[in-house]
Design an enzyme around this catalytic site. Sequence first.
Site, mmCIF file in Angstrom:
data_model
loop_
_atom_site.group_PDB
_atom_site.id
_atom_site.type_symbol
_atom_site.label_atom_id
_atom_site.label_comp_id
_atom_site.label_asym_id
_atom_site.label_seq_id
_atom_site.Cartn_x
_atom_site.Cartn_y
_atom_site.Cartn_z
ATOM 1 C CB ALA A 94 -11.424 8.982 12.965
ATOM 2 N N GLY A 139 -7.559 6.146 16.267
ATOM 3 C CA GLY A 139 -8.512 6.144 17.370
ATOM 4 C C GLY A 139 -8.779 4.767 17.938
ATOM 5 C CD GLU A 142 -6.100 8.749 19.717
ATOM 6 O OE1 GLU A 142 -5.487 9.789 20.017
ATOM 7 O OE2 GLU A 142 -7.040 8.726 18.888
ATOM 8 C CD GLU A 162 -3.874 9.190 15.025
ATOM 9 O OE1 GLU A 162 -4.807 8.813 15.756
ATOM 10 O OE2 GLU A 162 -2.720 8.697 15.080
#
Length: 292
Positions: A94, A139, A142, A162
């Site tokens: 992110a 992310g 992910e 995270e």
Amino acid sequence: MLRLGPGRAGGRLLLRWARGGAPAAAPRRGAEVLVGGEGGGIAEILMSRPHARNSLGKVFVNELFSALEQLRFDEKVRVVVFKSEVKGVFCAGADLKERAQMDDAEVGHFVKRLRNLMDEIAALPVPTIAAIDGYALGGGLEMALACDLRVAASSAKMGLIETTRGLLPGAGGTQRLPRCVGVGLAKELIFTGRQIDGQEAFSMGLVNHAVPQNEEGDAAYQRALTLAKEILPQAPIAVKMGKLAINRGIEVDIASGMAIEGMCYAQNIPTRDRQEGMAAFKEKRPPRFIGK
């Protein structure tokens, strides 16, 4: 050649479609889709946001949604490869600089949109391959987990980091990682925020292949392309139905999974490709599948 999108200064979205051969060179920034290869069957989603290491900001996420929408309805596409155009980085996760400017409600909305993006990647009907030639963090990992297959350079670094930022994975990481490596390993990796290299990822089943990095820095991409070319000549509907049967079946008990497999198999029986496969076997020649 068809160009779609605003093509703004700062280089956000360019969708370029090239049929039946190597795509021509063009400026590459933001999210770009190339469709080429044999018969136009391999699509590449190229990520190029170098100033932010391909981090997932609002505009970049919108571009990825647009790219996926274009690919979803292109019946000529048989495999999709996710590749970074930024050397040493797949996706850094992110955009935390952008997120720092959001209030709590905006953060919740944006993370939900990120989760939807990963679901859209996972829902593509054709096989998807993540080519991880550099960092895939948060992310970024992910996104790779949302793909069907993952290929990594042995030197690539990846992790759901995270918890080191006061967060937890919010775009599917807590669900897809344990389905990939098992609950115990997933908890360890998430609780510690540990980064692992491509070889470690291969040893635990997080990636399908780990390859030594080359001088160009695209060894994972080259291996992913080889894998895509191996999938390309197979019967497209059978491959799609196989993907659907696995994805749906893994979420239910074995009896229900067998029923799902039966329904997928039934959809493949009347296809021309199945008839072609049987005829090719009988005539001792390679099959010529058309996706019908």
